[in-house]
Design a protein around this motif. Structure first.
Motif, mmCIF file in Angstrom:
data_model
loop_
_atom_site.group_PDB
_atom_site.id
_atom_site.type_symbol
_atom_site.label_atom_id
_atom_site.label_comp_id
_atom_site.label_asym_id
_atom_site.label_seq_id
_atom_site.Cartn_x
_atom_site.Cartn_y
_atom_site.Cartn_z
ATOM 1 N N GLU A 1 1.181 -5.578 -7.762
ATOM 2 C CA GLU A 1 0.693 -6.779 -6.143
ATOM 3 C C GLU A 1 0.342 -6.203 -5.370
ATOM 4 O O GLU A 1 -0.081 -6.594 -4.800
ATOM 5 C CB GLU A 1 1.809 -7.202 -6.626
ATOM 6 C CG GLU A 1 2.539 -8.397 -7.388
ATOM 7 C CD GLU A 1 3.576 -9.339 -7.559
ATOM 8 O OE1 GLU A 1 3.727 -9.721 -6.153
ATOM 9 O OE2 GLU A 1 4.800 -9.502 -8.485
ATOM 10 N N LEU A 2 1.229 -4.716 -4.855
ATOM 11 C CA LEU A 2 0.557 -4.412 -3.771
ATOM 12 C C LEU A 2 -0.473 -3.948 -4.359
ATOM 13 O O LEU A 2 -1.510 -3.712 -2.661
ATOM 14 C CB LEU A 2 1.248 -3.612 -3.199
ATOM 15 C CG LEU A 2 2.794 -3.772 -3.047
ATOM 16 C CD1 LEU A 2 4.381 -2.510 -3.072
ATOM 17 C CD2 LEU A 2 2.559 -4.516 -2.061
ATOM 18 N N LEU B 1 1.009 2.448 -1.212
ATOM 19 C CA LEU B 1 1.255 1.559 -1.205
ATOM 20 C C LEU B 1 1.277 0.436 0.194
ATOM 21 O O LEU B 1 0.591 -0.476 0.851
ATOM 22 C CB LEU B 1 0.599 0.367 -2.045
ATOM 23 C CG LEU B 1 -0.084 0.898 -2.688
ATOM 24 C CD1 LEU B 1 0.073 -0.203 -4.852
ATOM 25 C CD2 LEU B 1 -1.827 0.952 -2.854
ATOM 26 N N GLY B 2 2.413 1.066 0.502
ATOM 27 C CA GLY B 2 3.018 0.300 1.619
ATOM 28 C C GLY B 2 2.462 0.795 2.915
ATOM 29 O O GLY B 2 3.200 1.291 3.931
ATOM 30 N N GLU C 1 -4.038 -9.202 -0.467
ATOM 31 C CA GLU C 1 -2.337 -9.744 -1.415
ATOM 32 C C GLU C 1 -1.209 -9.402 -0.219
ATOM 33 O O GLU C 1 -0.021 -9.493 -0.745
ATOM 34 C CB GLU C 1 -2.073 -10.197 -2.216
ATOM 35 C CG GLU C 1 -3.017 -11.696 -2.654
ATOM 36 C CD GLU C 1 -2.817 -12.469 -2.122
ATOM 37 O OE1 GLU C 1 -2.269 -13.500 -1.785
ATOM 38 O OE2 GLU C 1 -4.515 -13.546 -1.325
ATOM 39 N N ARG C 2 -1.332 -8.045 -0.195
ATOM 40 C CA ARG C 2 -0.143 -7.023 0.139
ATOM 41 C C ARG C 2 0.903 -7.103 1.103
ATOM 42 O O ARG C 2 2.233 -7.408 0.841
ATOM 43 C CB ARG C 2 -1.260 -6.141 0.569
ATOM 44 C CG ARG C 2 0.072 -4.403 0.451
ATOM 45 C CD ARG C 2 0.115 -3.459 1.451
ATOM 46 N NE ARG C 2 -1.314 -2.865 -0.236
ATOM 47 C CZ ARG C 2 -2.896 -2.096 -0.115
ATOM 48 N NH1 ARG C 2 -3.362 -1.689 1.269
ATOM 49 N NH2 ARG C 2 -2.995 -2.022 -1.009
ATOM 50 N N ASP D 1 -3.724 -4.889 -4.425
ATOM 51 C CA ASP D 1 -4.647 -6.290 -4.094
ATOM 52 C C ASP D 1 -4.166 -6.197 -2.417
ATOM 53 O O ASP D 1 -3.058 -6.810 -1.824
ATOM 54 C CB ASP D 1 -4.053 -7.362 -4.744
ATOM 55 C CG ASP D 1 -4.985 -8.446 -4.039
ATOM 56 O OD1 ASP D 1 -6.347 -8.048 -2.853
ATOM 57 O OD2 ASP D 1 -4.645 -9.826 -5.035
ATOM 58 N N ALA D 2 -5.157 -5.014 -1.607
ATOM 59 C CA ALA D 2 -4.802 -5.431 -0.534
ATOM 60 C C ALA D 2 -4.865 -6.472 -0.094
ATOM 61 O O ALA D 2 -4.214 -6.897 1.528
ATOM 62 C CB ALA D 2 -6.485 -4.414 0.468
ATOM 63 N N VAL E 1 2.801 -10.188 -0.533
ATOM 64 C CA VAL E 1 3.631 -9.678 -1.054
ATOM 65 C C VAL E 1 4.901 -9.417 -0.995
ATOM 66 O O VAL E 1 6.322 -9.839 -1.151
ATOM 67 C CB VAL E 1 3.408 -8.482 -2.436
ATOM 68 C CG1 VAL E 1 4.027 -8.011 -3.362
ATOM 69 C CG2 VAL E 1 1.980 -8.865 -2.898
ATOM 70 N N ILE F 1 9.846 -3.586 0.481
ATOM 71 C CA ILE F 1 9.687 -3.168 -0.533
ATOM 72 C C ILE F 1 10.934 -2.991 -1.921
ATOM 73 O O ILE F 1 10.999 -3.594 -2.686
ATOM 74 C CB ILE F 1 7.571 -2.211 -1.017
ATOM 75 C CG1 ILE F 1 6.942 -2.612 -0.457
ATOM 76 C CG2 ILE F 1 8.334 -2.363 -2.367
ATOM 77 C CD1 ILE F 1 6.040 -1.882 -0.248
#
Length: 59
Positions: free
Chosen positions: A48-49, A19-20, A54-55, A51-52, A58, A30
């Motif tokens: 949390e990550l 996701l990172g 909001e990434r 959700d693209a 975060v 992260i």
């Protein structure tokens, strides 16, 4: 010192890295966030990550 969360949940740890974007700076950010909250589950960070939209917020 190894983070026990990674040992306990290697699949979720890999998902967090994915996701990172496999980007070293993102993974480092992260990791720093997780180090600051040692009781925070990796699954919470992954959620949390996920959700693209909001990434970046975060991180």
């Amino acid at each position: 010192m190894a983070d026990r969360r990674v040992e306990a949940e290697p699949d979720i740890a890999a998902e967090v890295v994915r996701l990172g974007g496999w980007l070293p700076l993102a993974v480092q950010i992260i990791a720093a966030l997780l180090a600051a909250e040692p009781d925070r589950p990796l699954s919470a960070m992954a959620a949390e990550l996920a959700d693209a939209g909001e990434r970046l917020n975060v991180m």
